[in-house]
Design a protein around this motif. Structure first.
Motif, PDB file in Angstrom:
ATOM      1  N   ASP A  93      11.320  -0.040  -1.404  1.00 13.71           N
ATOM      2  CA  ASP A  93      12.189   0.301  -0.279  1.00 13.71           C
ATOM      3  C   ASP A  93      11.307   0.391   0.951  1.00 13.71           C
ATOM      4  OD1 ASP A  93      14.412   0.439  -1.870  1.00 13.71           O
ATOM      5  OD2 ASP A  93      14.219   2.578  -2.234  1.00 13.71           O
ATOM      6  N   ASP A  94      11.541  -0.498   1.883  1.00 19.23           N
ATOM      7  CA  ASP A  94      10.696  -0.528   3.078  1.00 19.23           C
ATOM      8  C   ASP A  94      11.503  -1.014   4.255  1.00 19.23           C
ATOM      9  OD1 ASP A  94      11.049  -3.189   2.531  1.00 19.23           O
ATOM     10  OD2 ASP A  94       8.942  -3.666   2.314  1.00 19.23           O
ATOM     11  N   GLN A  95      10.857  -1.050   5.400  1.00 17.79           N
ATOM     12  CA  GLN A  95      11.525  -1.514   6.617  1.00 17.79           C
ATOM     13  C   GLN A  95      10.488  -1.968   7.626  1.00 17.79           C
ATOM     14  OE1 GLN A  95      13.552   1.659   8.693  1.00 17.79           O
ATOM     15  NE2 GLN A  95      12.268   3.178   7.694  1.00 17.79           N
ATOM     16  N   ILE A  96      10.911  -2.842   8.507  1.00 14.73           N
ATOM     17  CA  ILE A  96      10.094  -3.223   9.651  1.00 14.73           C
ATOM     18  C   ILE A  96      10.776  -2.634  10.872  1.00 14.73           C
ATOM     19  CG2 ILE A  96       9.247  -5.120  11.052  1.00 14.73           C
ATOM     20  CD1 ILE A  96       8.952  -6.739   8.493  1.00 14.73           C
ATOM     21  N   ILE A  97      10.060  -1.755  11.544  1.00 14.41           N
ATOM     22  CA  ILE A  97      10.622  -1.001  12.661  1.00 14.41           C
ATOM     23  C   ILE A  97      10.338  -1.748  13.959  1.00 14.41           C
ATOM     24  CG2 ILE A  97      10.554   1.206  13.881  1.00 14.41           C
ATOM     25  CD1 ILE A  97       9.394   2.361  11.210  1.00 14.41           C
ATOM     26  N   GLU A  98      11.376  -1.944  14.752  1.00 16.04           N
ATOM     27  CA  GLU A  98      11.224  -2.558  16.076  1.00 16.04           C
ATOM     28  C   GLU A  98      11.163  -1.460  17.122  1.00 16.04           C
ATOM     29  OE1 GLU A  98      14.341  -5.267  16.926  1.00 16.04           O
ATOM     30  OE2 GLU A  98      13.944  -6.513  15.178  1.00 16.04           O
ATOM     31  N   SER A  99      10.152  -1.521  17.959  1.00 12.45           N
ATOM     32  CA  SER A  99      10.053  -0.556  19.057  1.00 12.45           C
ATOM     33  C   SER A  99       9.763  -1.330  20.335  1.00 12.45           C
ATOM     34  CB  SER A  99       8.956   0.480  18.778  1.00 12.45           C
ATOM     35  OG  SER A  99       7.721  -0.163  18.556  1.00 12.45           O
ATOM     36  N   PRO A 100      10.370  -0.940  21.436  1.00 19.29           N
ATOM     37  CA  PRO A 100      10.178  -1.686  22.686  1.00 19.29           C
ATOM     38  C   PRO A 100       8.770  -1.498  23.226  1.00 19.29           C
ATOM     39  CG  PRO A 100      11.527   0.240  23.073  1.00 19.29           C
ATOM     40  CD  PRO A 100      11.291   0.173  21.600  1.00 19.29           C
ATOM     41  N   GLY A 101       8.200  -2.598  23.704  1.00 21.33           N
ATOM     42  CA  GLY A 101       6.903  -2.552  24.362  1.00 21.33           C
ATOM     43  C   GLY A 101       7.081  -2.278  25.842  1.00 21.33           C
ATOM     44  N   PRO A 102       5.988  -2.252  26.605  1.00 21.58           N
ATOM     45  CA  PRO A 102       6.095  -1.936  28.034  1.00 21.58           C
ATOM     46  C   PRO A 102       6.898  -2.969  28.821  1.00 21.58           C
ATOM     47  CG  PRO A 102       3.818  -2.456  27.429  1.00 21.58           C
ATOM     48  CD  PRO A 102       4.608  -2.404  26.169  1.00 21.58           C
ATOM     49  N   LEU A 103       6.783  -4.253  28.474  1.00 19.53           N
ATOM     50  CA  LEU A 103       7.560  -5.268  29.194  1.00 19.53           C
ATOM     51  C   LEU A 103       9.046  -5.145  28.875  1.00 19.53           C
ATOM     52  CD1 LEU A 103       5.307  -8.436  28.942  1.00 19.53           C
ATOM     53  CD2 LEU A 103       5.699  -6.971  30.916  1.00 19.53           C
ATOM     54  N   ASP A 104       9.366  -4.797  27.627  1.00 20.39           N
ATOM     55  CA  ASP A 104      10.771  -4.587  27.269  1.00 20.39           C
ATOM     56  C   ASP A 104      11.359  -3.429  28.050  1.00 20.39           C
ATOM     57  OD1 ASP A 104      10.895  -6.629  25.336  1.00 20.39           O
ATOM     58  OD2 ASP A 104       9.853  -5.335  23.918  1.00 20.39           O
ATOM     59  N   GLN A 105      10.578  -2.379  28.226  1.00 21.98           N
ATOM     60  CA  GLN A 105      11.065  -1.218  28.976  1.00 21.98           C
ATOM     61  C   GLN A 105      11.276  -1.574  30.440  1.00 21.98           C
ATOM     62  OE1 GLN A 105       8.076   1.680  28.068  1.00 21.98           O
ATOM     63  NE2 GLN A 105       8.934   2.146  26.059  1.00 21.98           N
ATOM     64  N   MET A 106      10.361  -2.382  31.006  1.00 19.76           N
ATOM     65  CA  MET A 106      10.538  -2.804  32.400  1.00 19.76           C
ATOM     66  C   MET A 106      11.764  -3.697  32.527  1.00 19.76           C
ATOM     67  SD  MET A 106       6.613  -3.461  33.680  1.00 19.76           S
ATOM     68  CE  MET A 106       7.102  -4.877  34.557  1.00 19.76           C
ATOM     69  N   GLY A 107      11.974  -4.587  31.541  1.00 19.14           N
ATOM     70  CA  GLY A 107      13.146  -5.450  31.565  1.00 19.14           C
ATOM     71  C   GLY A 107      14.432  -4.646  31.478  1.00 19.14           C
ATOM     72  N   SER A 108      14.417  -3.600  30.645  1.00 21.45           N
ATOM     73  CA  SER A 108      15.598  -2.741  30.528  1.00 21.45           C
ATOM     74  C   SER A 108      15.879  -2.024  31.846  1.00 21.45           C
ATOM     75  CB  SER A 108      15.399  -1.714  29.418  1.00 21.45           C
ATOM     76  OG  SER A 108      15.285  -2.350  28.175  1.00 21.45           O
ATOM     77  N   ALA A 109      14.822  -1.552  32.498  1.00 21.01           N
ATOM     78  CA  ALA A 109      15.001  -0.865  33.778  1.00 21.01           C
ATOM     79  C   ALA A 109      15.545  -1.832  34.833  1.00 21.01           C
ATOM     80  CB  ALA A 109      13.684  -0.258  34.245  1.00 21.01           C
ATOM     81  N   ALA A 110      15.032  -3.065  34.843  1.00 17.12           N
ATOM     82  CA  ALA A 110      15.515  -4.062  35.806  1.00 17.12           C
ATOM     83  C   ALA A 110      16.975  -4.406  35.519  1.00 17.12           C
ATOM     84  CB  ALA A 110      14.650  -5.317  35.748  1.00 17.12           C
TER      85      ALA A 110
END
Length: 113
Positions: free
Chosen positions: A41-58
């Protein structure tokens, strides 16, 4: 995005990678090394990087600007002056010209595709 492999059985988390395939390689190596090829039982966790956070803010900023423009346009469409302008001859002609131009462009697109 950043991708991190986590084995819930072993309660271990690997370092984050920029590529999903690197996290899958961590999963495969751990699966053979610790679980003898059995899939835990496992998972691959996705977490936003700094560019993703800037894109979300934009995206949020652009969304709020678009909402403001829509509110102003809606107020304008509901105004008394606009209702009076709709009754004039130039408004009717402008609508016909705009609609005819759109239809002409759609026809040209249909012919060329």
């Amino acid at each position: 995005m950043r991708y991190t492999y986590r084995c819930d059985v072993c309660r271990l988390t690997w370092d984050a990678h920029d590529d999903y395939r690197d996290a899958k390689a961590d999963r495969k190596a751990h699966m053979y090394r610790a679980h003898h090829g059995a899939r835990p039982d496992d998972q691959i966790i996705e977490s936003p990087g700094p560019l993703d956070q800037m894109g979300s803010a934009a995206w949020e900023a652009a969304s709020s600007v678009a909402q403001s423009i829509a509110r102003v346009a809606l107020r304008g469409l509901r105004s008394k002056g606009f209702r009076e302008a709709q009754q004039t001859e130039w408004f009717r002609q402008a609508c016909m010209l705009l609609g005819g131009g759109i239809l002409l462009l759609m026809f040209i697109n249909w012919l060329t595709n």
